[in-house]
Design a protein around this motif. Sequence first.
Motif, PDB file in Angstrom:
ATOM      1  N   VAL A 155       0.837  -1.204   0.000  1.00 37.20           N
ATOM      2  CA  VAL A 155       0.000   0.000   0.000  1.00 37.20           C
ATOM      3  C   VAL A 155       0.869   1.250   0.000  1.00 37.20           C
ATOM      4  CG1 VAL A 155      -1.692   1.340   1.321  1.00 37.20           C
ATOM      5  CG2 VAL A 155      -1.928  -1.145   1.146  1.00 37.20           C
ATOM      6  N   TYR A 156       1.878   1.274   0.886  1.00 35.94           N
ATOM      7  CA  TYR A 156       2.706   2.470   1.019  1.00 35.94           C
ATOM      8  C   TYR A 156       3.553   2.719  -0.238  1.00 35.94           C
ATOM      9  CZ  TYR A 156       1.516   1.223   5.825  1.00 35.94           C
ATOM     10  OH  TYR A 156       0.848   0.852   6.968  1.00 35.94           O
ATOM     11  N   ALA A 174       1.458   3.986  -3.156  1.00 34.59           N
ATOM     12  CA  ALA A 174       1.086   5.392  -2.974  1.00 34.59           C
ATOM     13  C   ALA A 174       2.290   6.303  -3.210  1.00 34.59           C
ATOM     14  CB  ALA A 174       0.521   5.596  -1.569  1.00 34.59           C
ATOM     15  N   ARG A 217       0.432  12.719   4.661  1.00 34.71           N
ATOM     16  CA  ARG A 217      -0.008  11.885   3.546  1.00 34.71           C
ATOM     17  C   ARG A 217       0.450  10.442   3.717  1.00 34.71           C
ATOM     18  NH1 ARG A 217      -2.346   9.017  -0.472  1.00 34.71           N
ATOM     19  NH2 ARG A 217      -1.045   8.747  -2.322  1.00 34.71           N
ATOM     20  N   GLU A 248      -1.245   8.690   6.857  1.00 33.13           N
ATOM     21  CA  GLU A 248      -2.669   8.415   6.721  1.00 33.13           C
ATOM     22  C   GLU A 248      -2.918   7.197   5.834  1.00 33.13           C
ATOM     23  OE1 GLU A 248      -4.780  11.975   5.656  1.00 33.13           O
ATOM     24  OE2 GLU A 248      -4.662  12.770   7.707  1.00 33.13           O
ATOM     25  N   CYS A 249      -1.887   6.752   5.132  1.00 36.28           N
ATOM     26  CA  CYS A 249      -1.997   5.494   4.383  1.00 36.28           C
ATOM     27  C   CYS A 249      -2.134   4.294   5.323  1.00 36.28           C
ATOM     28  CB  CYS A 249      -0.794   5.302   3.461  1.00 36.28           C
ATOM     29  SG  CYS A 249      -0.810   6.360   1.988  1.00 36.28           S
ATOM     30  N   GLU A 297      -5.700   3.137   5.051  1.00 39.18           N
ATOM     31  CA  GLU A 297      -5.961   2.337   3.845  1.00 39.18           C
ATOM     32  C   GLU A 297      -5.400   0.930   3.983  1.00 39.18           C
ATOM     33  OE1 GLU A 297      -4.740   2.282  -0.910  1.00 39.18           O
ATOM     34  OE2 GLU A 297      -4.327   4.051   0.305  1.00 39.18           O
TER      35      GLU A 297
END
Length: 359
Positions: free
Chosen positions: A57-58, A61, A293, A296-297, A300
């Motif tokens: 995920v990270y 992004a 930013r 806040e992942c 998710e």
Amino acid sequence: MKKILLCIVFMGFLTGCAVHTTVTEPESEPSVSTGRPEPAYDRLSIYSALPEEEILVYLNAFRKDTGITVDCQRLSAGEMIERVQQERENPRVSVILGGAADHYVQANEEGLLIPYQSPELSNVPEPCLDQAQVWNPIYIGVICFACNEDWFLQKNLPYPTCWDDLTAPELEGQIVLASPETSGTSYTMLAALMQQRGEEKAWEYLQMLDANVGCYTHSGIEPVEKVKQGEFAVGIVFSHDGRRAALDGYPVMLCYPEDGTGYEIGACALVRGGPVKERENAERFIDWMTSQRGQECYIEAKSSRLPANSTARSADGLPAMKDIKTVEYDLEWAGSNRTRLIDEFQRRFPGAQTRKSLS
């Protein structure tokens, strides 16, 4: 020496096999503008102690935001530091990501890291910062007991509410935890017990606990996997790892020791001597991971990590600090004594090596 208990108060609430991961995106998808020019070199290599499903995920992004592709090898925290030690004459990566800050204290003492402080750290409470200004804080996690609800219901037994409950005869062979030799999770537990009880009494307790341990794993994530599948009744884990299993629908209940528990400040840092052409990207990655930013992942990724950046939102449902009793954890002491304590653990529990998970 620096103690990090205060940083939790400032926050107000708390929330092995290597895996190679290369994140790629379709070439046609534009990157999000971050106010910085496109990188002259578009790759970065890192080691990470974070779970693979989170890392994806990270890194996805980060690539969308910057156009930089990250080549990542997933290792447990202890293995990650050991790998950097082994490669100190010819480092293969630029960044290490995740794992408790006491690992980074040790790595810095051994000259393995380069000082770098992200400008985003202006949003992090001072007690969470590295006094040596080497590593960067990115999250906070707390040790808890992940319990299989079905097992306790079937046995009609209460959940453990303190450390001594784990030594009950009913739990013989039903405890799973990682080896502190390779796992940052279990080393945090080990160092916290030493500071809470004093070394002599802590070793006595660990001797009793060992009698109930059915399996030592390589990484701190594996106990969650084994508990959620019903292989063991209780795993000693970080709460963000256990809570993810509960959110995914597995019968996992998290219990926090009422007599006090340990916690970590998760970190990232630059590796000394890393690939020169990656240096700008490495700093940019750390800036991103310490930003609102980036952190806040965690939402998710269903991570339930508590962001170190005070401007970042955290996942709903995290426990309030007033409901968790923590020990006064001195991470500088934990980092400086890591090798000694792990050597002593191995000396006292040689049988733990034969009970490590083969997965």
